[in-house]
Design a protein around this motif. Structure first.
Motif, mmCIF file in Angstrom:
data_model
loop_
_atom_site.group_PDB
_atom_site.id
_atom_site.type_symbol
_atom_site.label_atom_id
_atom_site.label_comp_id
_atom_site.label_asym_id
_atom_site.label_seq_id
_atom_site.Cartn_x
_atom_site.Cartn_y
_atom_site.Cartn_z
ATOM 1 N N VAL A 264 0.863 -1.188 0.000
ATOM 2 C CA VAL A 264 0.000 0.000 0.000
ATOM 3 C C VAL A 264 0.895 1.232 0.000
ATOM 4 O O VAL A 264 1.707 1.409 0.916
ATOM 5 N N LEU A 265 0.761 2.065 -1.019
ATOM 6 C CA LEU A 265 1.540 3.304 -1.094
ATOM 7 C C LEU A 265 0.851 4.384 -0.268
ATOM 8 O O LEU A 265 -0.363 4.565 -0.358
ATOM 9 N N GLU A 266 1.632 5.110 0.511
ATOM 10 C CA GLU A 266 1.072 6.054 1.474
ATOM 11 C C GLU A 266 1.628 7.451 1.227
ATOM 12 O O GLU A 266 2.839 7.635 1.093
ATOM 13 N N LEU A 267 0.722 8.436 1.141
ATOM 14 C CA LEU A 267 1.099 9.843 1.010
ATOM 15 C C LEU A 267 0.378 10.651 2.073
ATOM 16 O O LEU A 267 -0.716 10.289 2.505
ATOM 17 N N ARG A 268 0.991 11.773 2.461
ATOM 18 C CA ARG A 268 0.331 12.669 3.398
ATOM 19 C C ARG A 268 -0.822 13.382 2.708
ATOM 20 O O ARG A 268 -0.841 13.537 1.480
ATOM 21 N N GLN A 269 -1.797 13.812 3.498
ATOM 22 C CA GLN A 269 -2.965 14.479 2.924
ATOM 23 C C GLN A 269 -2.569 15.739 2.153
ATOM 24 O O GLN A 269 -3.051 15.970 1.034
ATOM 25 N N ALA A 270 -1.683 16.541 2.738
ATOM 26 C CA ALA A 270 -1.275 17.771 2.063
ATOM 27 C C ALA A 270 -0.589 17.477 0.738
ATOM 28 O O ALA A 270 -0.783 18.179 -0.256
ATOM 29 N N GLU A 271 0.206 16.397 0.692
ATOM 30 C CA GLU A 271 0.885 16.034 -0.546
ATOM 31 C C GLU A 271 -0.094 15.446 -1.557
ATOM 32 O O GLU A 271 -0.016 15.731 -2.755
ATOM 33 N N PHE A 272 -1.021 14.626 -1.064
ATOM 34 C CA PHE A 272 -1.970 13.962 -1.962
ATOM 35 C C PHE A 272 -2.849 14.979 -2.681
ATOM 36 O O PHE A 272 -3.182 14.795 -3.859
ATOM 37 N N GLU A 273 -3.230 16.034 -1.991
ATOM 38 C CA GLU A 273 -4.127 17.016 -2.594
ATOM 39 C C GLU A 273 -3.406 17.960 -3.548
ATOM 40 O O GLU A 273 -4.068 18.698 -4.290
#
Length: 463
Positions: A318-327
């Motif tokens: 599962v690849l994980e990104l922070r919310q700020a980065e994802f948006e």
């Protein structure tokens, strides 16, 4: 019968008898006397038949009244039984709660005691680490200064070691440890001081010697605390120091080495995921990936090659990104994520602080996990400006196929509050700190293909 009806019937019978007499006299040629007798006979017959039909009915049977009385009595008794059963259920529930309450309080006290003991042990270990760091600094100060070239190994132009898909061990004498066994809470690894080589130089040496490893932190189910998944966290491994990702990721990003670190971390996580699947576990391994890595064509191609070469990893990683980065992903980065999603990779949004989420949109983008800090979920101010109450967030996400994971859970008292909010997965120091994984090659009489995942003991990993 009513009186008007009686008069009508009597008139009808009289007219009918006269008609019979006339028919007998004129139709049959009988005399007046014979016709009169025929008319009287007809009248009498009709009277007898009428009386037979209007006779008084028999009095009602008393058994019907008895049946009504019995039915009423049975209904009354059933109502009494239902009332007694309700009373017994309430009393049994009260007794059960009264009996369980002392046990729950005792378990809470034991949990608090274990937590305090763990903190004392961690403080002791931290003190020992500080003493060791001070000794290293004294030695470094007493030694003559030397440049990076003098401290580097002699064969500087040697080819870098091949990257192994299996996690590394930091010490050869550690005994295996099963992560399914319950463990006491632990403090995170302490970032101690290292010989003064400069963080960037140390990072380059670690990349050259393949000493960027991953440690695993469990994600558990609530309330059973059974391990569901693991999160792979990057660590810089040195002789006496283990540096967490927060201590070197900024330097790696500034030096343009973050994509290489993410690629290696994902390859190692893929190896761990395969070992999990080989041991019969159904969990996944979360791997953090930076937006800069998604913009690096070489890193994206290498990750795709890994997923294509080991297609089973796609559903396990599962690849994980922070919310700020994802948006804030651009078109190139989203295209890279779409390529991973087409291979079956799921996404996770970490460090979610803005709870104004659109679950349908997240599900369409491939997000299957949303991680929110427990403190944020339980914060009364989190309700302000949110489209949904945090207590209803887990249910809303679940309706769109997304699991809510509470992170940074460090105290036992937080767990009941999370259960009240229907949170069924959590991660934090309360359930276990990140620890290194023992390679399968060090298992006696085993093959790497069938190795069961084992973690280095917590106290050894923290030393």
């Amino acid at each position: 019968m009513t009186k008007p009806a009686d008069f009508f019937v009597a008139a009808a019978m009289a007219v009918t008898s006269v008609c019979v007499g006339v028919i007998a006299a004129y139709g049959l040629g009988l005399g007046f006397a014979s016709a009169s007798l025929a008319a009287l006979a007809a009248l009498g017959g009709m009277a007898v038949v009428h009386l037979a039909f209007i006779r008084t009915p028999a009095p009602p049977d008393g058994r019907i009244d008895d049946l009504d009385r019995v039915a009423t009595e049975l209904q009354s008794r059933l109502e009494t039984v239902e009332l007694r059963l309700a009373t017994l259920d309430g009393a049994a529930g009260e007794r059960a709660r009264a009996a369980v309450k002392p046990i729950v309080e005792e378990l809470a006290a034991l949990g608090a005691l274990v937590t305090s003991i763990a903190k004392e042990v961690a403080a002791h270990d931290a003190r020992l680490g500080q003493l060791a760091a001070a000794r290293l600094l004294e030695q470094a100060t007493a030694a003559p200064p030397a440049g990076p070239a003098a401290t580097s190994p002699a064969p500087a132009r040697a080819q870098p070691a091949p990257i192994s898909l299996e996690p590394r061990r930091t010490r050869p004498d550690l005994e295996p440890f099963d992560p399914d066994e319950p463990e006491a809470p632990a403090e995170p690894l302490r970032r101690a001081a290292a010989p003064d080589l400069g963080l960037l130089a140390r990072l380059e040496l670690a990349l050259r010697d393949d000493r960027i490893d991953v440690h695993l932190q469990p994600v558990v189910s609530l309330p059973s605390r059974r391990i569901l998944h693991y999160e792979a966290l990057s660590r810089l491994i040195e002789t006496d120091v283990v540096t967490e990702a927060a201590g070197f990721m900024d330097v790696a990003a500034a030096a343009g080495r973050l994509a290489e670190i993410d690629r290696r971390a994902l390859e190692r996580a893929a190896g761990v995921a395969l070992r999990l699947a080989a041991s019969g576990r159904t969990g996944s391994v979360f791997v953090n990936i930076a937006p800069g890595t998604l913009s690096d064509d070489a890193a994206v191609a290498a990750i795709r090659a890994t997923l294509d070469r080991q297609s089973e990893c796609a559903r396990l990683v599962v690849l994980e990104l922070r919310q700020a980065e994802f948006e804030q992903l651009d078109a190139v980065q989203r295209a890279a994520l779409d390529g991973f999603r087409e291979r079956g990779v799921r996404l996770s949004m970490d460090r979610t602080t803005d709870l104004r989420l659109e679950p349908r949109d997240l599900a369409q983008k491939g997000v299957r996990f949303v991680k929110v800090a427990a403190e944020r979920l339980l914060d009364p101010d989190a309700v302000r400006g949110a489209s949904i109450h945090p207590a209803d967030l887990a249910g809303l996400l679940a309706r769109h196929g997304i699991d809510l994971v509470a992170t940074n859970v460090e105290e036992e008292r937080t767990v009941p509050e999370l259960l009240d909010m229907d949170v069924r997965a959590a991660q934090g120091l309360l359930f276990g700190a990140a620890r290194p994984v023992r390679p399968p090659s060090e298992r006696d009489g085993s093959t790497p293909g069938g190795a069961a995942l084992r973690l280095v003991p917590r106290n050894a990993a923290a030393s």
